[in-house]
Design an enzyme around this catalytic site. Structure first.
Site, mmCIF file in Angstrom:
data_model
loop_
_atom_site.group_PDB
_atom_site.id
_atom_site.type_symbol
_atom_site.label_atom_id
_atom_site.label_comp_id
_atom_site.label_asym_id
_atom_site.label_seq_id
_atom_site.Cartn_x
_atom_site.Cartn_y
_atom_site.Cartn_z
ATOM 1 N N TYR A 152 0.844 -1.201 0.000
ATOM 2 C CA TYR A 152 0.000 0.000 0.000
ATOM 3 C C TYR A 152 0.874 1.245 0.000
ATOM 4 O O TYR A 152 0.979 1.953 -0.963
ATOM 5 C CB TYR A 152 -0.961 -0.023 1.183
ATOM 6 C CG TYR A 152 -1.965 1.107 1.140
ATOM 7 C CD1 TYR A 152 -3.057 1.037 0.291
ATOM 8 C CD2 TYR A 152 -1.808 2.236 1.928
ATOM 9 C CE1 TYR A 152 -3.979 2.082 0.218
ATOM 10 C CE2 TYR A 152 -2.717 3.285 1.879
ATOM 11 C CZ TYR A 152 -3.799 3.208 1.025
ATOM 12 O OH TYR A 152 -4.705 4.240 0.959
ATOM 13 N N SER B 127 -6.383 0.832 -4.498
ATOM 14 C CA SER B 127 -6.507 2.259 -4.276
ATOM 15 C C SER B 127 -5.149 2.930 -4.408
ATOM 16 O O SER B 127 -4.548 2.899 -5.482
ATOM 17 C CB SER B 127 -7.148 2.503 -2.905
ATOM 18 O OG SER B 127 -7.647 3.803 -2.818
ATOM 19 N N ASP C 119 -17.767 3.533 -8.050
ATOM 20 C CA ASP C 119 -16.691 4.003 -7.188
ATOM 21 C C ASP C 119 -16.660 5.530 -7.242
ATOM 22 O O ASP C 119 -16.229 6.121 -8.230
ATOM 23 C CB ASP C 119 -15.350 3.422 -7.638
ATOM 24 C CG ASP C 119 -14.234 3.681 -6.628
ATOM 25 O OD1 ASP C 119 -14.411 4.555 -5.755
ATOM 26 O OD2 ASP C 119 -13.194 3.011 -6.710
ATOM 27 N N HIS D 152 -15.885 1.432 -4.093
ATOM 28 C CA HIS D 152 -14.460 1.341 -3.790
ATOM 29 C C HIS D 152 -14.109 0.068 -3.040
ATOM 30 O O HIS D 152 -12.939 -0.264 -2.880
ATOM 31 C CB HIS D 152 -14.030 2.571 -2.985
ATOM 32 C CG HIS D 152 -12.569 2.835 -3.017
ATOM 33 N ND1 HIS D 152 -11.873 3.087 -4.180
ATOM 34 C CD2 HIS D 152 -11.637 2.879 -2.031
ATOM 35 C CE1 HIS D 152 -10.597 3.280 -3.905
ATOM 36 N NE2 HIS D 152 -10.421 3.151 -2.609
#
Length: 753
Positions: A524, A604, A687, A722
């Site tokens: 991430y 993301s 999203d 999302h």
């Protein structure tokens, strides 16, 4: 956050992932009739050196699909003397309002669905995922009066059901079952909050994965909804004031055509009196002269104070205001400025009377706990309660007469208690490598609940008495597999600049790691969000099939406090990509995986990570999955919540930031002529955090470039957002596609399966 407390930081600050993480443009031209042909793979130049390379070359013989046509428009804008082409800008248009974009989506879906329909491993993974999901699981309970509220899923229900029981040992009864709300299971129960005495429940409804909420109120005894309905709620908590009403945050109603794309500005805090229309709600706090500020209200557990936390972005830099709402005061009492300046993290822990406790990074990069005495007409008196430690303080809550503290030590949870003045009061034995969540409660009541989970162990729910230290199991799952058949371990590796990075490895105990196995590397690296051990039924299917899972704690996250976060954001963002690339190199060098056997995945901000490193090192990976990613780094701040992310990414309209963003923006840095790994992009039509145009444009650029024979596809989910609120059946269908794709192109599955 790995440890979730009842008084947590404002909801819009939980990163772009928030799992977690967007302007109307001209209509596009008509699509041409012919597609873009992809050349057949060439014969290898030399004999492969390893079995894994031979397997990968055999796999590469599977022909790539013929991609649908995508119109290229002559859109070029000069920024700071640099001409920037944006030929697929028309794909930013909302699919609901653009026939051209809808047509493009349909054609991409047809190609991707045909390719994935019979891909080897899919049926095996789908069955395995269904098995791994099929166990009774519970959420962390909340007590209100004599009632206990908790989520429960019997195993394969699309949405978990909210239950209530009278008394701790009472029989639970379903209170809200969202599975009946929509035929496709895509309408979910979102935030919920019982009144202090448990007689009423306010809850949010999330439709199709959107961040927008509709808030309703229910009579708990009858299970019937009352007349209340509150619209355009987003990035908000739900806080009760007695039984009179609730405090919430909302944005002005957007134009209906722009509800899923327009920038979110002018958030304000309101009070809703139960039984009245929303039009009569009372405005409690707003800053119309500063429309970019967001505001979330919290009520201390003793009901004395309303605390409003304000921020302009994702950084933990807040201003704090308060309003006394009990003890003779009312909701029209004057607003008190508590913290000014937007300089530091000030996260409310709780309050007792006029004394408030906060977590802060002021003079403490790894955070500490302080208390503030609010004195009428004078600046608050601040006193240190728990000093900064080598470990990162990740959460705090007051339960009874104790403060529960959660720390991260090398991305693993440690929990202990102190008195309200900071004196040691005992540790909470978590029992291994994992993640703790919960620990909500009230000052004066020693009862709290928490969950603990690991990579191969789903959440066990515990009840804890902070006065006695007594702990008991509230709910434990009966698992469809034996966790002892798997190994979880932590290692450390050196990044490009020598920085030591933590890495978790999870694999079947019977695997010989020295022989090299298909491996999925997840990362991430942003928004001060820490990656900690957590259970995933979909990932368990990958492990059961014989794959290895690796999780890197990259800079930009919160694993080691503010310096770790700062080391991977703004002009330091390249460090995140270097850390991830170094993780892949380490896994190969250690023989854990082989060349062509390494798959990468990120969601993301992690989708941005995958797109960037594939462009920078396409030779390193066998396959990649970029989910709901931020792919156009020059326009991310123009849509919905994107404007908040400038704290991590920088401002595209400022030259230094622009030039830095252009070096790694996935959409702009596709490497023409390089031999790319197999890439699967995934997004969803609803999203409204990272709008799907990011993924659409990146995919179009990838398909148009000469990037080798392996497939570069996009999977577009309908009636999903999302990530949150996605029904179980859609999750299984989605991830059996994704992991079969990754597994096929890394050799975990082959054409005989």
């Amino acid at each position: 956050m790995p440890v979730s407390f009842s008084k947590a930081r404002a909801p819009w600050l939980r990163g772009v992932a928030l799992a977690a993480v967007a302007a109307t443009l001209p209509a596009c031209a008509t699509m041409p009739a012919e597609g873009v042909a992809i050349a057949a793979p060439a014969a290898p130049a030399a004999a492969p050196d390893t079995a894994s390379e031979r397997d990968t070359m055999k796999l590469a013989a599977r022909p790539a699909p013929q991609y649908p046509p995508t119109v290229e428009e002559n859109v070029v804008e000069e920024q700071f003397g640099v001409p920037v082409a944006d030929p697929y800008r028309w794909l930013e248009d909302d699919v609901r309002n653009s026939e051209a974009v809808a047509g493009w989506v349909k054609s991409q879906q047809d190609v991707t669905n045909a390719y994935l329909k019979d891909i080897p491993g899919k049926a095996q993974l789908k069955a395995s995922m269904a098995k791994m999901f099929d166990y009774e699981r519970f959420g962390v309970p909340r007590r209100a009066g004599d009632r206990y509220f908790y989520m429960r899923n019997d195993g394969l229900q699309n949405q978990s059901v909210l239950y209530v029981r009278d008394g701790l040992t009472g029989e639970g009864r379903p209170l809200i079952d969202p599975n009946a709300w929509a035929k496709d299971g895509a309408t979910a129960l979102a935030e919920w909050s019982p009144s202090k005495d448990g007689s009423m429940l306010a809850y949010g409804i999330q439709d199709g994965g959107s961040d927008w909420r509709t808030v309703r109120v229910m009579d708990v005894a009858t299970g019937k909804d009352m007349t209340d309905s509150i619209e355009w709620v987003k990035f908000s908590g739900i806080e009760w004031v007695g039984n009179e009403g609730i405090i919430y945050s909302r944005f002005p109603a957007p134009d209906s055509a722009q509800a899923f794309q327009a920038l979110n500005t002018n958030q304000a805090v309101y009070f809703h009196t139960i039984g009245t229309p929303q039009s009569s709600d009372t405005l409690l706090y707003a800053t119309p002269d500063q429309p970019v500020l967001n505001h979330v209200g919290e009520v201390t557990s003793d009901g004395q104070w309303l605390i409003v936390t304000s921020s302009s972005g994702t950084d933990d830099r807040y201003e704090i205001h308060g309003r006394k709402i009990a003890g003779g005061a009312a909701l029209d009492a004057p607003v008190v400025s508590i913290i000014k300046g937007f300089e530091n993290n000030w996260s409310l822990v709780d309050g007792v009377g006029d004394r408030l406790w906060f977590m802060t990074n002021k003079d403490a990069p790894r955070l500490k706990v302080v208390s503030l005495e609010i004195n009428a007409g004078r600046a608050p008196t601040v006193r240190d309660i728990v000093a900064e430690r080598p470990e990162t303080l990740d959460g705090a809550s007051i339960v009874g007469d104790k403060i529960i503290l959660a720390y991260l030590k090398d991305a693993q949870a440690e929990v202990e208690m102190v008195t309200l003045d900071g004196m040691p009061a005992g540790k909470v034995d978590l029992g291994g490598i994992g993640t703790a969540a919960g620990f909500g409660g009230d000052a004066g009541n020693p009862e709290t609940f928490y969950s603990f989970s690991g990579f191969t162990s789903p959440s066990v729910i515990y009840r804890l008495n902070t006065a006695t230290g007594e702990r008991s199991v509230f709910a434990a799952p009966e698992l469809p597999f034996n966790p002892d058949d798997y190994v979880s371990e932590q290692r450390f590796y050196a990044s490009k600049d020598g920085t030591k990075i933590p890495l978790f490895l999870v694999y079947r105990k019977d695997l010989d790691l020295s022989k090299g196995h298909p491996t999925m590397l997840y990362g991430y690296g942003g928004f001060n969000i820490s990656l900690t051990p957590s259970y995933s039924p979909t990932r368990m299917a990958w492990l059961e099939a014989g794959g290895v899972y690796a999780q890197a704690g990259l800079r930009g996250g919160g694993e080691y406090g503010k310096a770790w976060h700062d080391g991977g954001r703004l002009l330091n963002k390249q460090n995140v990509f270097d850390d991830f690339i170094a993780a892949g190199e380490y896994l190969i060098a250690q023989g854990i995986t082989g060349k062509g056997q390494l798959a990468i995945e990120g969601r993301s901000n992690g989708g941005l990570l995958v797109g960037a490193v594939v462009n920078q090192r396409p030779d390193l990976f066998g396959a990649a999955h970029a989910a709901v990613g931020v792919m156009d780094m020059l326009r991310f701040d123009r849509f919905t919540a994107g404007r908040y992310w400038v704290d991590d990414y920088g401002y595209p309209n400022q030259e230094a930031d622009f030039r830095n963003l252009l070096t790694y923006s996935p959409y702009h840095t596709v490497k023409e002529g390089a031999n790319y790994p197999a890439v699967l992009v995934s997004t969803a039509d609803t999203d409204d955090r990272v709008v799907p145009g990011h993924s659409f444009k990146y995919t179009a650029a990838l398909q148009a470039a000469d990037t080798g024979p392996k497939p570069h596809l996009i999977r577009i989910e309908t009636r999903a957002g999302h990530g949150s609120g996605k029904p179980t059946d859609k999750t299984i269908e989605e991830y059996s596609d994704i992991y079969a794709f990754l597994g096929y192109w890394t050799g975990l599955f082959n054409d005989e399966q």
